[in-house]
Design an enzyme around this catalytic site. Structure first.
Site, PDB file in Angstrom:
ATOM      1  N   GLU A   1      21.145  60.594  12.227  1.00 46.09           N
ATOM      2  CA  GLU A   1      21.621  60.568  13.606  1.00 46.09           C
ATOM      3  C   GLU A   1      20.625  59.755  14.434  1.00 46.09           C
ATOM      4  O   GLU A   1      19.493  60.198  14.668  1.00 46.09           O
ATOM      5  CB  GLU A   1      21.708  61.999  14.150  1.00 46.09           C
ATOM      6  CG  GLU A   1      22.348  62.039  15.521  1.00 46.09           C
ATOM      7  CD  GLU A   1      22.323  63.437  16.124  1.00 46.09           C
ATOM      8  OE1 GLU A   1      21.314  64.133  15.987  1.00 46.09           O
ATOM      9  OE2 GLU A   1      23.332  63.807  16.750  1.00 46.09           O
TER      10      GLU A   1
ATOM     11  N   LYS B   1      15.981  77.909  28.396  1.00 44.95           N
ATOM     12  CA  LYS B   1      14.887  76.943  28.303  1.00 44.95           C
ATOM     13  C   LYS B   1      15.471  75.542  28.223  1.00 44.95           C
ATOM     14  O   LYS B   1      16.024  75.131  27.215  1.00 44.95           O
ATOM     15  CB  LYS B   1      13.994  77.181  27.082  1.00 44.95           C
ATOM     16  CG  LYS B   1      12.691  76.395  27.263  1.00 44.95           C
ATOM     17  CD  LYS B   1      12.007  75.967  25.995  1.00 44.95           C
ATOM     18  CE  LYS B   1      12.520  74.753  25.324  1.00 44.95           C
ATOM     19  NZ  LYS B   1      12.394  73.483  26.053  1.00 44.95           N
TER      20      LYS B   1
ATOM     21  N   GLU C   1      24.501  74.503  17.710  1.00 52.69           N
ATOM     22  CA  GLU C   1      25.317  73.310  17.962  1.00 52.69           C
ATOM     23  C   GLU C   1      24.388  72.134  17.727  1.00 52.69           C
ATOM     24  O   GLU C   1      23.532  71.839  18.561  1.00 52.69           O
ATOM     25  CB  GLU C   1      25.802  73.288  19.417  1.00 52.69           C
ATOM     26  CG  GLU C   1      26.650  74.471  19.827  1.00 52.69           C
ATOM     27  CD  GLU C   1      28.032  74.444  19.214  1.00 52.69           C
ATOM     28  OE1 GLU C   1      28.464  73.374  18.732  1.00 52.69           O
ATOM     29  OE2 GLU C   1      28.669  75.494  19.189  1.00 52.69           O
TER      30      GLU C   1
ATOM     31  N   CYS D   1      26.104  63.964  20.947  1.00 51.95           N
ATOM     32  CA  CYS D   1      26.137  64.550  19.606  1.00 51.95           C
ATOM     33  C   CYS D   1      27.328  64.059  18.788  1.00 51.95           C
ATOM     34  O   CYS D   1      27.232  63.882  17.592  1.00 51.95           O
ATOM     35  CB  CYS D   1      26.146  66.064  19.700  1.00 51.95           C
ATOM     36  SG  CYS D   1      27.409  66.669  20.828  1.00 51.95           S
TER      37      CYS D   1
HETATM   38  P1  NAD Z   1      15.751  68.813  19.948  1.00 53.08           P
HETATM   39  O1  NAD Z   1      16.255  69.593  18.799  1.00 53.08           O
HETATM   40  O2  NAD Z   1      14.527  68.014  19.775  1.00 53.08           O
HETATM   41  O3  NAD Z   1      15.462  69.783  21.195  1.00 53.08           O
HETATM   42  C1  NAD Z   1      16.430  70.666  21.678  1.00 53.08           C
HETATM   43  C2  NAD Z   1      15.740  71.832  22.353  1.00 53.08           C
HETATM   44  O4  NAD Z   1      14.971  72.520  21.382  1.00 53.08           O
HETATM   45  C3  NAD Z   1      14.776  71.433  23.465  1.00 53.08           C
HETATM   46  O5  NAD Z   1      14.876  72.357  24.525  1.00 53.08           O
HETATM   47  C4  NAD Z   1      13.429  71.521  22.798  1.00 53.08           C
HETATM   48  O6  NAD Z   1      12.369  71.794  23.682  1.00 53.08           O
HETATM   49  C5  NAD Z   1      13.629  72.663  21.830  1.00 53.08           C
HETATM   50  N1  NAD Z   1      12.733  72.622  20.678  1.00 53.08           N
HETATM   51  C6  NAD Z   1      12.188  71.522  20.089  1.00 53.08           C
HETATM   52  N2  NAD Z   1      11.385  71.886  19.089  1.00 53.08           N
HETATM   53  C7  NAD Z   1      11.395  73.236  19.026  1.00 53.08           C
HETATM   54  C8  NAD Z   1      10.767  74.199  18.204  1.00 53.08           C
HETATM   55  N3  NAD Z   1       9.929  73.852  17.242  1.00 53.08           N
HETATM   56  N4  NAD Z   1      11.040  75.507  18.426  1.00 53.08           N
HETATM   57  C9  NAD Z   1      11.878  75.884  19.420  1.00 53.08           C
HETATM   58  N5  NAD Z   1      12.485  75.022  20.236  1.00 53.08           N
HETATM   59  C10 NAD Z   1      12.268  73.703  20.041  1.00 53.08           C
HETATM   60  O7  NAD Z   1      16.989  67.943  20.437  1.00 53.08           O
HETATM   61  P2  NAD Z   1      17.040  66.882  21.614  1.00 53.08           P
HETATM   62  O8  NAD Z   1      16.306  65.657  21.154  1.00 53.08           O
HETATM   63  O9  NAD Z   1      16.664  67.519  22.892  1.00 53.08           O
HETATM   64  O10 NAD Z   1      18.615  66.603  21.704  1.00 53.08           O
HETATM   65  C11 NAD Z   1      19.271  65.782  20.823  1.00 53.08           C
HETATM   66  C12 NAD Z   1      19.969  66.564  19.738  1.00 53.08           C
HETATM   67  O11 NAD Z   1      20.883  67.502  20.311  1.00 53.08           O
HETATM   68  C13 NAD Z   1      20.804  65.691  18.847  1.00 53.08           C
HETATM   69  O12 NAD Z   1      20.591  66.027  17.508  1.00 53.08           O
HETATM   70  C14 NAD Z   1      22.242  66.017  19.266  1.00 53.08           C
HETATM   71  O13 NAD Z   1      23.205  65.773  18.285  1.00 53.08           O
HETATM   72  C15 NAD Z   1      22.127  67.447  19.604  1.00 53.08           C
HETATM   73  N6  NAD Z   1      23.249  67.873  20.453  1.00 53.08           N
HETATM   74  C16 NAD Z   1      24.259  68.625  19.880  1.00 53.08           C
HETATM   75  C17 NAD Z   1      25.360  69.013  20.655  1.00 53.08           C
HETATM   76  C18 NAD Z   1      26.472  69.837  20.044  1.00 53.08           C
HETATM   77  O14 NAD Z   1      27.247  70.420  20.806  1.00 53.08           O
HETATM   78  N7  NAD Z   1      26.592  69.929  18.731  1.00 53.08           N
HETATM   79  C19 NAD Z   1      25.432  68.644  22.000  1.00 53.08           C
HETATM   80  C20 NAD Z   1      24.390  67.882  22.544  1.00 53.08           C
HETATM   81  C21 NAD Z   1      23.311  67.509  21.758  1.00 53.08           C
END
Ligand code: NAD
Length: 496
Positions: free
Chosen positions: A399, A189, A265, A300
């Protein structure tokens, strides 16, 4: 990169795949619903994309389970899977311009970053796991001679992958490449902000010979499609990359459904510690600027907290401020542009709110702080630097996920370590010094999954990446990632 590419003309020629990819074919959502996929470059609607919900997730999981159980992929020899995955990597490489363009249009990063950074890394990732999988041996335990114990790694089954928008295809590849190499079926997804490249890549996977049902992509929103995947009783492992807040939901989903294994992650607040004895302070300043402004800080492990030894504070910060000007946002489709758009207006507003909060809390805004290029209809923020930040302020603790640097002074190495570790996150830490003993001592004391010394690189696909503390657990990249997509089976044979 081929500098003769006219990216605007290419954008007009694009055929965008906008439906879910389930069971080897593009299909609409069962409800018939779609959502608009908007470009942050100028606010234009790129496509209406199938809005998958629980019913579509169930279809995708059923299709993945069927493919897994029939063994069309899971029972192929590692060498056969390697052959198909190498072809998949070749197809990604061949279509890299198109995929890079989708990334840029969909989430705003400069085309040069998408083409030379993301797409190269995606191709390398798929190739690396393809090459690795027929070189992994299992184990025989040291039993008495009257017995034989085989310890074999088996694919875990159906893997759900939920990924963010900051590196849409690369974050997906870090999951799908090892998961597929290990013989699993997968439902991916992508983030609702950036679903397009994943849909195209699923089609390339099929073209390479990955059997129908093995690689499914279900675009949709987190609360609906993401949650349905997290809660599905027939998903064996859920690999998540995204925010810490959402990562915690997946633990709950698992606990309340089938106890699927979960790997997370999540977010970070990387401390970038610069000591006065650093041999090349200019390289450190370049690392500091690139570390926070690359991909508009939507990274991230963005180096969002700059910890500078007090006696070099003024001159070091003025050099970083000077370098920040090279990261003023420009047209993402211009190959010379170093920094592009934010992913959308929601994220832009979130970042601007943090900038306001930083000022209210008493930090000194020394550069940037504004939304710019408004005439484009897109989402752009100037590179922003705060000085005189206290580690207790929101801009040092949360963050921000934007081009906002928080500068904090320190006097002793012990103080630097204490500030660095005073965070709920522990994804990465950076360290600059010419003193080898100090470097080793501090690297050991830092609670982070990766510590870089005198660089901001952190290594390629060959090293693991993941967090301590609330940055998550489990590792992407390297052979260690295979552990998330396999389980160990012991077969104990007795001769006596
Ligand atoms: P997010 O957590 O809002 O969304 C990530 C994914 O989760 C999306 O596909 C989203 O649709 C889904 N999601 C959102 N709410 C959900 C729910 N209630 N239930 C199930 N799925 C849900 O994150 P984002 O804004 O897309 O990305 C930014 C974040 O990703 C930052 O916190 C960043 O640090 C993190 N990130 C971490 C790494 C790593 O390797 N540690 C790498 C890249 C990004």
């Amino acid at each position: 990169m081929n500098i003769a590419v006219d990216w605007r003309a290419e954008a007009k020629r694009l055929t965008i795949r906008n439906q879910a990819f389930i069971g080897g074919a593009f299909v609409p959502a069962a409800s018939g619903k779609t959502f608009p996929c908007t470009s942050p470059l100028d606010g234009a609607v790129l496509a209406e994309v199938s809005e998958c919900d629980a019913e579509d997730i169930d279809r995708a999981v059923t299709s993945a389970r069927k493919a897994f159980d029939t063994g069309v992929w899971s029972n192929q020899s590692p060498k056969q899977r390697k052959r198909v995955l190498l072809k998949f990597a070749d197809l990604i490489q061949k279509n890299a311009n198109e995929l890079a363009l989708l990334e840029t249009l969909d989430m705003g990063k400069p085309i040069s970053n998408a083409r030379n950074g993301d797409l190269r890394a995606v191709t390398e990732c798929v190739r690396w796991y393809a090459e690795a999988i027929d070189k992994l041996y299992d184990e025989i335990a040291p039993t008495p001679r009257t017995a034989l114990a085989l310890i074999e790694r088996e694919p875990i089954g159906v893997v759900g992958a939920v990924v963010p928008w900051n590196f849409p295809l690369l974050m997906a590849a870090w999951k799908f490449a090892p998961a597929l190499a290990a013989g699993n079926s997968l439902v991916l997804k992508p983030a609702e902000q950036s679903p397009l490249s994943a849909l195209r890549v699923a089609e390339l996977a099929a073209e390479a010979g990955i059997p129908a049902g093995v690689f499914n992509v279900a675009p949709g929103f987190g609360e609906t499609a993401g949650q349905a995947l997290g809660r599905h009783a027939d998903v064996d492992a859920l690999a998540f990359t995204g925010s810490t807040e959402v990562g915690k939901y997946f633990l709950k989903y698992s606990a309340e459904s089938n106890m699927k294994s979960v790997s997370l992650e999540c977010g970070g607040k990387t401390p970038n510690i610069v000591f006065a004895d650093t041999a090349d302070l200019d390289a450190a300043a370049r690392g500091a600027a690139d570390g926070i402004f690359y991909n508009s800080g939507q990274v991230c492990d963005a180096a969002s907290r700059l910890l500078v030894e007090d006696r070099i504070h003024d001159r070091f910060l003025s050099r970083v401020m000077e370098l920040a000007q090279q990261y003023r946002p420009g047209d993402p489709l211009d190959e010379k542009t170093r920094r592009g758009a934010m992913v959308d207006q929601t994220q832009t507003t979130r970042v601007l709110n943090f900038i306001e909060k930083g000022q209210q809390e008493g930090a000194a805004l020394v550069t940037g702080g504004k939304q710019v290029r408004r005439e484009t209809g897109g989402c752009y923020i100037d590179p922003t630097i705060f000085d005189r930040v206290e580690n207790s302020m929101a801009i040092a603790r949360e963050e921000i996920f934007g081009p906002v640097l928080s500068t904090i002074s320190f006097h002793t190495p012990e103080e630097a370590v204490a500030i660095a570790n005073d965070s709920k996150y522990g994804l990465e830490a950076n360290l600059w010094t010419n003193d080898l003993t100090k470097a080793h001592r501090i690297a050991r004391a830092l609670r982070a999954g990766t510590v870089t010394i005198n660089n901001r690189d952190g290594g390629g696909i060959e090293v693991p990446f993941g967090g301590y503390k609330q940055s998550g657990f489990g590792r992407d990249k390297s052979l260690h990632a295979i552990a998330k997509y396999t389980q160990l089976k012991t077969t104990y044979i007795s001769f006596g």
